[in-house]
Every structure is written in structure tokens, then in C-alpha cells.
Design a protein around this motif. Sequence first.
Motif, short mmCIF file in Angstrom:
data_model
loop_
_atom_site.label_atom_id
_atom_site.label_comp_id
_atom_site.label_asym_id
_atom_site.label_seq_id
_atom_site.Cartn_x
_atom_site.Cartn_y
_atom_site.Cartn_z
N VAL A 119 0.84 -1.20 0.00
CA VAL A 119 0.00 0.00 0.00
C VAL A 119 0.87 1.25 0.00
O VAL A 119 0.57 2.22 -0.68
CB VAL A 119 -0.97 -0.02 1.21
N GLY A 120 1.95 1.22 0.76
CA GLY A 120 2.90 2.32 0.76
C GLY A 120 2.74 3.26 1.95
O GLY A 120 1.63 3.48 2.45
N TRP B 221 0.92 0.19 12.96
CA TRP B 221 0.70 1.63 13.03
C TRP B 221 1.73 2.30 13.95
O TRP B 221 2.31 3.31 13.61
CB TRP B 221 -0.73 1.91 13.52
N ALA B 222 1.95 1.70 15.12
CA ALA B 222 2.89 2.28 16.09
C ALA B 222 4.34 2.26 15.60
O ALA B 222 5.12 3.13 15.97
CB ALA B 222 2.78 1.54 17.42
N MET B 223 4.67 1.27 14.78
CA MET B 223 6.05 1.12 14.32
C MET B 223 6.24 1.62 12.89
O MET B 223 7.24 1.29 12.26
CB MET B 223 6.47 -0.34 14.45
N ARG B 224 5.35 2.43 12.41
CA ARG B 224 5.43 2.92 11.02
C ARG B 224 6.65 3.76 10.77
O ARG B 224 7.31 4.28 11.56
CB ARG B 224 4.17 3.67 10.63
N MET C 29 -7.67 -2.93 7.34
CA MET C 29 -7.11 -4.04 6.58
C MET C 29 -6.82 -5.24 7.50
O MET C 29 -7.12 -6.38 7.13
CB MET C 29 -5.86 -3.59 5.84
N SER C 30 -6.27 -4.99 8.67
CA SER C 30 -5.99 -6.09 9.60
C SER C 30 -7.29 -6.75 10.06
O SER C 30 -7.41 -7.98 10.07
CB SER C 30 -5.22 -5.58 10.82
N PRO D 285 -4.51 6.62 8.06
CA PRO D 285 -4.04 5.68 9.09
C PRO D 285 -5.07 4.64 9.50
O PRO D 285 -4.69 3.58 10.02
CB PRO D 285 -3.66 6.59 10.26
N TRP D 286 -6.35 4.89 9.28
CA TRP D 286 -7.36 3.89 9.62
C TRP D 286 -7.20 2.61 8.81
O TRP D 286 -7.74 1.57 9.17
CB TRP D 286 -8.77 4.45 9.44
#
Length: 119
Positions: free
Chosen positions: A55-56, A116-119, A70-71, A64-65
Motif C-alpha cells: 500500500v505504501g 501503526w505504532a512502528m510505522r 485491513m488487519s 491511518p485507519w
Amino acid sequence: MGPVNWVAIGVAAIVAGLLAFPWYGLMRAARTPSPARLLAMVFPAWMIGHNFARVGAETLAAKPWLYWMMSGGFALFIAIPAGAALYGRHRIAAREAAADAGYLFVAFMAMGTVFWAMR
């Protein structure tokens, strides 16, 4: 395709696996999966991590949602229905199947949170 965050894949799999212990305790399930079987959570984490790379970073930063959509979508539309199809074959009690389905959803949402936290 952007770079795959291999560290996030590992952390997501560990977090998802560790969630099984409090989850199944709260659900008063008959059994908790063995730690060795929980290592299998690395495979969905790997798939989700590759999906986010595809997705990139730019798209994920703007939306961010998508981490949770997706998960959670993988859990709701792939993992849980596959489990439900197999459970009917093995005559697993509905309460146990519901505990597993709930765990999968929570675990996949936790994986999305890790990415998300480790982006």
C-alpha cells in the motif's frame, strides 16, 4: 512496493501470540493454544506486513485507519470464516469457536496497532 518492516512483523506476531493467554483466560476456554502453535501467528503478520508495504507509507500516513481496516478485514473476511468452515467438520463447541473467532479478531487488530505504532 515499499520496504517491509520486518521488526514490526516480528513484534506483531509476538503481541498476537501473547494476547492468547489473557484472552482465553477471560473467555474461560477449555484450553489455551500451545506456545508452539502460537508461533503460527508469524504468517498472518508477515502477510499483513507485506500488504502494508504494498500500500505504501504515503497512503498509510494519509489514511491511518487502513491499519485497522485491513488487519480487521483479514480477520473478519478470511481467518474467521475459514475457521468456521473447519470447525463444523470437527464438531467444535460453539462457545470454543466463538472464543477462537474473538481471539483472531482481537489479535489481528493488535497486529494492525503494532504496524501503526512502528510505522
